[in-house]
Write an enzyme that holds these catalytic residues in place. Structure first.
Site, PDB file in Angstrom:
ATOM      1  N   ASP A 151       1.242  -1.179  -0.137  1.00 16.01           N
ATOM      2  CA  ASP A 151      -0.247   0.181   0.140  1.00 16.01           C
ATOM      3  C   ASP A 151       0.957   1.257   0.080  1.00 16.01           C
ATOM      4  O   ASP A 151       1.809   0.876   0.160  1.00 16.01           O
ATOM      5  CB  ASP A 151      -0.592  -0.353   1.616  1.00 16.01           C
ATOM      6  CG  ASP A 151      -2.498  -1.347   1.327  1.00 16.01           C
ATOM      7  OD1 ASP A 151      -2.209  -1.276   0.220  1.00 16.01           O
ATOM      8  OD2 ASP A 151      -2.125  -1.692   2.133  1.00 16.01           O
ATOM      9  N   ASP A 185      -7.391  -1.211  -4.266  1.00 16.39           N
ATOM     10  CA  ASP A 185      -8.074  -1.072  -3.095  1.00 16.39           C
ATOM     11  C   ASP A 185      -9.348  -0.666  -3.910  1.00 16.39           C
ATOM     12  O   ASP A 185     -10.372  -0.247  -3.879  1.00 16.39           O
ATOM     13  CB  ASP A 185      -7.393  -0.318  -2.009  1.00 16.39           C
ATOM     14  CG  ASP A 185      -6.551  -1.433  -1.400  1.00 16.39           C
ATOM     15  OD1 ASP A 185      -6.839  -2.969  -1.329  1.00 16.39           O
ATOM     16  OD2 ASP A 185      -5.191  -1.116  -1.249  1.00 16.39           O
TER      17      ASP A 185
END
Length: 213
Positions: A151, A185
């Site tokens: 991420d 995401d």
């Protein structure tokens, strides 16, 4: 929307997702940060679990973290198989473009994170205190199916102390938006958002029969 166009959309999202993760993994050490704007930062973190960093072992306490990680990865693989079936079936039935685009986004995002979970532990070494190497000579940081999701996107649009009158959290320091996420995401969230916001267009009801008076 044709299968060819849906596939092209999926490939583009996967490419952007994996290129961004590969760059972060090979240019950033864990927790390195670049402040682009006050409200947008590049922060390298690795997610071993589900959304918001939650782990399955937090809920099922009698299994180890490694077993929980394996179960989660296998579950994601099964889920993406069902999503792919849903996508192909929707295209065959000539469903609405909104529905097919939404499913394609969800599929691409889910597959992007699965690639991390399945392969990244093998093809990269550890990022703690160092920049990782792609295909290191001494092997990766973990085994197949035990990789961590990369991420990097952080949007701390507002930070400060909450007013005291707010129940339970009043006076606490709060950041909006705190979670760090990735392109995959974003694709999943956008797809789900489309299904919620454009629900009637994605799943049009059959035309009501005309009444004869």
């Amino acid at each position: 929307m044709s299968l060819k166009k849906a596939t092209l959309l999926i490939v583009i999202i996967l490419f952007i997702d994996q290129i961004s993760k590969f760059y972060i993994k090979t240019h950033f050490a864990l927790n390195d940060k670049v402040v682009v704007f006050n409200w947008f930062q590049i922060v390298f973190v690795e997610n071993e679990g589900m959304a918001w960093g939650t782990k399955m072992s937090d809920f099922i306490t009698f299994i180890s973290e490694r077993t929980a990680k394996l179960i989660l990865t296998l579950f994601r693989i099964v889920a993406v198989c069902f999503i792919s079936y849903w996508l192909v079936n929707s295209i065959k039935k000539k469903s609405t473009t909104i529905l097919i685009v939404a499913i394609s986004l969800i599929f691409a995002g889910a597959l992007g994170n699965i690639i991390d979970s399945v392969f990244y532990g093998v093809i990269f070494n550890d990022s703690l205190g160092q920049v990782a190497t792609f295909l290191p000579d001494d092997g990766g940081y973990d085994t197949l199916f035990h990789g961590k999701v990369v991420d990097m996107l952080h949007f701390p649009m507002w930070s400060g102390f909450l007013p005291d009158w707010i129940p339970f959290v009043g006076g606490d320091y709060f950041t909006f938006f705190e979670p760090v996420f990735n392109v995959a995401d974003m694709a999943i969230s956008t797809g789900i958002g489309m299904l919620i916001v454009f629900n009637r267009k994605a799943f049009p009801h059959s035309k009501s029969r005309e009444h004869i008076f």
